[in-house]
Each structure stands twice: as C-alpha cells, then as structure tokens.
Design an enzyme around this catalytic site. Structure first.
Site, PDB file in Angstrom:
ATOM      1  N   HIS A 193      -5.735   2.977   1.040  1.00 10.58           N
ATOM      2  CA  HIS A 193      -4.824   4.052   1.367  1.00 10.58           C
ATOM      3  C   HIS A 193      -5.270   4.701   2.818  1.00 10.58           C
ATOM      4  O   HIS A 193      -4.763   4.987   3.847  1.00 10.58           O
ATOM      5  CB  HIS A 193      -4.592   4.942   0.459  1.00 10.58           C
ATOM      6  CG  HIS A 193      -4.235   4.110  -0.857  1.00 10.58           C
ATOM      7  ND1 HIS A 193      -3.145   3.556  -0.903  1.00 10.58           N
ATOM      8  CD2 HIS A 193      -4.120   4.680  -2.060  1.00 10.58           C
ATOM      9  CE1 HIS A 193      -2.869   3.027  -2.294  1.00 10.58           C
ATOM     10  NE2 HIS A 193      -3.406   3.932  -2.776  1.00 10.58           N
ATOM     11  N   ASP A 240       0.804  -1.303   0.024  1.00 12.31           N
ATOM     12  CA  ASP A 240       0.098   0.110  -0.001  1.00 12.31           C
ATOM     13  C   ASP A 240       0.879   1.127  -0.078  1.00 12.31           C
ATOM     14  O   ASP A 240       1.452   1.389   1.130  1.00 12.31           O
ATOM     15  CB  ASP A 240      -0.814   0.168   1.326  1.00 12.31           C
ATOM     16  CG  ASP A 240      -1.991   1.029   1.336  1.00 12.31           C
ATOM     17  OD1 ASP A 240      -1.523   2.175   1.041  1.00 12.31           O
ATOM     18  OD2 ASP A 240      -2.881   0.818   1.388  1.00 12.31           O
ATOM     19  N   HIS A 241       0.998   2.069  -1.148  1.00 11.49           N
ATOM     20  CA  HIS A 241       1.988   2.932  -1.230  1.00 11.49           C
ATOM     21  C   HIS A 241       1.957   3.945  -0.187  1.00 11.49           C
ATOM     22  O   HIS A 241       3.040   4.637  -0.071  1.00 11.49           O
ATOM     23  CB  HIS A 241       2.453   3.202  -2.567  1.00 11.49           C
ATOM     24  CG  HIS A 241       1.377   4.520  -3.212  1.00 11.49           C
ATOM     25  ND1 HIS A 241       0.125   4.047  -3.706  1.00 11.49           N
ATOM     26  CD2 HIS A 241       1.458   5.542  -3.330  1.00 11.49           C
ATOM     27  CE1 HIS A 241      -0.521   5.320  -3.989  1.00 11.49           C
ATOM     28  NE2 HIS A 241       0.262   6.277  -3.566  1.00 11.49           N
TER      29      HIS A 241
HETATM   30  C1  BG6 Z   1      -3.543   4.987  -6.461  1.00 11.30           C
HETATM   31  C2  BG6 Z   1      -4.803   5.467  -7.011  1.00 11.30           C
HETATM   32  O1  BG6 Z   1      -3.494   3.901  -5.650  1.00 11.30           O
HETATM   33  O2  BG6 Z   1      -3.361   6.351  -5.656  1.00 11.30           O
HETATM   34  C3  BG6 Z   1      -4.846   6.598  -7.781  1.00 11.30           C
HETATM   35  O3  BG6 Z   1      -5.283   4.031  -7.603  1.00 11.30           O
HETATM   36  C4  BG6 Z   1      -4.666   7.595  -7.045  1.00 11.30           C
HETATM   37  O4  BG6 Z   1      -6.368   6.729  -8.432  1.00 11.30           O
HETATM   38  C5  BG6 Z   1      -3.209   7.327  -6.241  1.00 11.30           C
HETATM   39  O5  BG6 Z   1      -4.319   8.787  -7.991  1.00 11.30           O
HETATM   40  C6  BG6 Z   1      -2.879   8.614  -5.422  1.00 11.30           C
HETATM   41  O6  BG6 Z   1      -1.666   8.355  -4.852  1.00 11.30           O
HETATM   42  P1  BG6 Z   1      -0.948   9.512  -4.446  1.00 11.30           P
HETATM   43  O7  BG6 Z   1       0.420   9.193  -3.883  1.00 11.30           O
HETATM   44  O8  BG6 Z   1      -0.469  10.491  -5.591  1.00 11.30           O
HETATM   45  O9  BG6 Z   1      -1.593  10.343  -3.369  1.00 11.30           O
END
Ligand code: BG6
Length: 495
Positions: free
Chosen positions: A246, A183-184
């Site tokens: 997230h 989960d990044h």
């Molecule tokens: C991804 C989603 O997991 O996270 C995207 O699939 C979203 O739709 C993105 O834009 C947002 O990530 P960050 O790190 O730019 O907030």
C-alpha cells in the site's frame, strides 16, 4: 462509463471473511447504482459444503452491512441475492475443476452470458498457482471465446523470491494482461487523486521537485491492534503488511514522472520506472535509516505478545519507520520519511509535502514552511498551509490552512475502494492494479531490510506503549525535523 460486458465473477475462497465483508457489499452497491451489466452473476466457490441458499444467507442475511440495508427497506437486495450462486469445490482446491467448469457453463447458458469470466482469488496465497493451473487444465483460461481475467489478493509473495515464483507460476496459465494484482489502496479516491493533484494543477507540478520540496512524509496509523488476525500478522509484520504494498504504491504515485496519458500502460510504466530509481541499501544505511517497533501493554490495552495467535516471544514489528531516497533528477537529496503502525493514537493516512523556506526571512515571528497535506483517510481532502499577515501593526506572520474536504465536492458518497476496483476489472481496465514487475521491484527494495531485521540481532525491536506514536527512535530518524502530527493537525482545524 464504458459499456460492461455480460459476465460471471467466480470468487475462490468465497466462504471467507473478505467476500462477506468487502466483495459482496461492493457488488451490491454497484448493483444499486446500476453499474452492473444486464446479465451478471457471482459464483462463490470454496471447500465448504453449502447450497446457493446457504451462501446467500451467509453473505447477505448474516452480514452487518446488509442488516443496515434491510433497515432501509431496500428492494434491491432481493434481486441482487438471485444473482448469487455457490459451488462446493470438495476436499481441496486441487481436485479437478471439471465440475466447476460444468456449473459455470450451465449458469452462463441459463443466464444468457457469453464466456466472459473473472476468477477472483481470495484464498491463502499458497494455492494461487494451483488454482491457476487447474483453471488452465479445465480449459477455463482460454480466450478463443470471451475474455478471462484473474484477480489476485494480497499478499503477493513473502519476499522477492516468492513473489517472482508466484509471477512465473501465474504467467504460465494467464498472460500479464489478464492478471489483476489488487491493492485496495489504489481503489481509494484520494490515492487516485494524487494523480489529479499533481498533473492537473499547474500551481503544483512546477514545484514538485528537489528545488522546492525539502522532504516528503507519509504517516499511516491505525488505532486498532491486530485483533483476531494475530496468526496471519505474526508471519508478516507491519513492513510486509502495509509498506511493501500500500505505502509503496502511494510513494510511487507521489514520486513518478508525468505519464504521457492517463491510461494503464503509461501510468504503470512510470510507477515502475521510479521504483527502479530507489537508492539501494548497505548494512549501515539500514541501521541508520530504519526503525522497527512493537506495541507493549498500556492502560487497558494489551501488548502485542498477549494478542490471540501471537507467540509470547514474538519478534514481529507492529510499527516501522524508514527514511529513503530516490537517485534521480527530480528527487536528488530529498528524503522520504514513511511510518506505519498499529495501536497508534488514531486511524489516519496522510501524505505531507514540505516545501523549502522562502529564500529570505523578511518578517518577524516564527515562520513555518509551506505544507501540502493530502489526507488519504479519514476526512478525505487536501490542506495547503501558508503564511498570512496577522491584522494590525507590523508584519506578524501566522500560518493558516486552506482546507478542502472531499465531502464538500458532491453529494455523492466517496465509493469504497473495492467498488472501484471491481468495476475496473469488470471493464478490463488495469490502471489501478499493480504490474508483476512493480510488485517485484517493491520487494527488491524491502527485502534487504527484512533480511537485516531478521538476521542481525543487534538491530533493536523497540517497544512502544499501545496508543502512542511509536518508539522515540522513529522521531530521531527525522534529525532536525519532526513528524507532522495528524492529531495536532485535527485539533488545529477543528475537524
Ligand atoms: C490491509 C492490512 O491490507 O490493510 C491490514 O492487511 C490493515 O493490516 C489494512 O489494517 C488497512 O486498510 P485501511 O483501508 O483500513 O487503511
């Protein structure tokens, strides 16, 4: 830092976007920072017919990230590119992995690497189980010699049932200890800093409960629309795409009890425990406490239905707002408000902890309650908002910000989420990866809402103008409160 074993990283789906955009740049930065083990290679694998050279070209020479790096005349690129290899898997991912196995073993031998392998799945989720089975059949999951780890990208399931099936399927081939569900958001410094803010500061922890906190608010906004991802997004929607994973991760870090140690099992158990305390839903509670929206054309911005790959009659939400409670000792009667959306006025993710008012209002003028704002992105940092006396006669109170920016802390750049996460799996540290049970618990919470949204025709899908903060109904969700506007906040503090 722990010593990292020599190893091979095999990326399935390596011809896809994520590899060139995120994974290879993250590995390259790790290489530049001297974090990679001495003997380390990346083997990209997918269905595209490419040579090692083609692959290097694709992920290095054609990528925007490396165009900038080359501008900086970085000698590292050349060495790094020699560590990249490619294996064509043929027609599909289900043919035998014997040739893949032979290639891995040959590269391991040539590069003096023991059989320590990471398999990174960046393919469509529908083939995760097939890949795991094939790896197992080819004897590539066996840990008699060397360790084997499996990294799984999101989405992890489409609902509780499919997530459970996926967990079951993977667990037939790998043990829970070997599976790293990515989960990044957990790779973001500021998300990890939630643990430090809460558990290393005695000024916050005593206040972190129903006695002093009136509500918790989380805003996740993106100014972009769905861009070219309409096809994927339309089958997902904001709630599945952002909230279930997230934002639930952020919520659990805000709400969990202190772990007995900063180590994977302790932290992940506490996160799981708090998710189990989430109050369940009834049909009427879903109606009163959730709002969904879809952006409509505004100015030069097109509406969601006009985006590429999106059906003209799409009912998919691009905005979601929700109010919910934990039924536990710490959070009794404290509402949590979370909103997420595309095509909002700005890109920002913030957690706002609103404290209760002081017991008696002694001073003149409007007095706001204390707020702690945790800025996940951008302008990573923390702001504590409190009342101060205005100079002069009487006791006029003005609310001011004590503002800390991450960029003031050190010269070092805030590392990209994928750098931290890749380094962790290479070291065998699963702290920032989700447990199977955690993911299922999050699905169990969101499933009834998704079900109701899909099947109850009278639950409105509100339109909101692209570039706004979402539908009015989301404001009404807060009752006597208002969403803290990050934009207004930025203006106030001149960031
Ligand atoms: C991804 C989603 O997991 O996270 C995207 O699939 C979203 O739709 C993105 O834009 C947002 O990530 P960050 O790190 O730019 O907030």
């Amino acid at each position: 830092m722990n010593k990292i074993d020599d190893q091979i990283l095999v990326i399935f789906g390596a011809s896809g976007d994520l590899t060139a955009r995120k994974l290879i740049p993250a590995l390259y930065n790790l290489c530049k920072g001297n974090y990679l083990p001495k003997n380390f290679i990346v083997l990209g694998a997918s269905r595209t017919d490419m040579t090692d050279e083609d692959f290097r070209d694709k992920v290095l020479n054609e990528s925007e990230f490396f165009a900038k790096e080359r501008g900086a005349k970085n000698a590292c690129i050349k060495d790094f590119s020699k560590q990249l290899y490619y294996q064509d898997l043929g027609g599909d991912y289900s043919s035998s992995y014997q040739p893949l196995k032979e290639r891995i073993e040959q590269l391991a031998q040539e590069n003096d690497i023991p059989p320590n392998y990471i398999f990174y799945l960046s393919t469509p989720p529908s083939i995760y189980i097939k890949i795991a089975e094939n790896l197992s059949e080819a004897g590539l999951t066996d840990e008699k010699e060397g360790w084997k780890r499996l990294v799984v990208e999101k989405p992890f399931g489409y609902d509780l049932k499919s997530a459970h099936k996926l967990n079951e399927g993977l667990l037939k081939c790998f043990s829970e200890r070997q599976i790293y569900r990515i989960d990044h958001y957990l790779g973001k410094e500021t998300v990890q800093n939630l643990l430090v803010t809460r558990f290393s500061n005695s000024i916050f922890e005593p206040l972190w409960n129903r006695n002093y906190i009136s509500r918790v608010e989380i805003t996740n906004a993106e100014s972009d629309g769905v861009g070219s991802r309409g096809g994927y997004y339309d089958g997902s929607g904001a709630f599945r795409d952002m909230f279930q994973n997230h934002l639930m991760q952020i919520v659990s870090l805000v709400a969990m009890e202190p772990p007995h140690a900063i180590e994977a099992d302790a932290i992940r158990e506490e996160k799981l425990k708090v998710l189990k305390c989430l109050r369940g839903w009834t049909p009427s509670r879903i109606r009163r406490n959730t709002v969904r929206g879809q952006y409509a054309a505004s100015g030069t911005m097109k509406g969601y239905k006009a985006e590429e790959g999106v059906p003209k009659d799409s009912k998919t939400e691009t905005f979601a707002a929700i109010k919910f409670y934990f039924d536990n000792w710490r959070w009794e009667k404290v509402p949590f408000f979370v909103r997420t959306g595309k095509r909002m006025p700005t890109k920002v993710t913030e957690v706002v902890i609103h404290f209760k008012p002081s017991p008696k209002n002694l001073f003149d003028g409007k007095q706001e309650n204390n707020r702690l704002v945790i800025r996940i992105q951008p302008n990573e940092g923390i702001v504590l908002n409190f009342g101060m006396k205005l100079p002069g006669q009487g006791f006029q109170v003005e609310n001011v910000d004590m503002d800390f920016n991450y960029s003031d802390l050190s010269e070092a750049e805030v590392p990209e989420a994928y750098e931290r996460l890749l380094l962790d799996v290479m070291q065998g540290d699963p702290t920032l990866y989700a447990l199977g049970a955690e993911v299922e618990e999050a699905w169990a919470f969101v499933d009834p809402i998704l079900d109701a949204w899909e099947n109850e025709n009278d639950i409105e899908l509100h339109e909101y103008p692209a570039g706004s903060w979402g539908p009015e109904a989301a404001d009404k969700l807060l009752g006597k409160y208002e969403w803290t506007s990050p934009q207004k906040y930025d203006d106030d503090t001149n960031h």
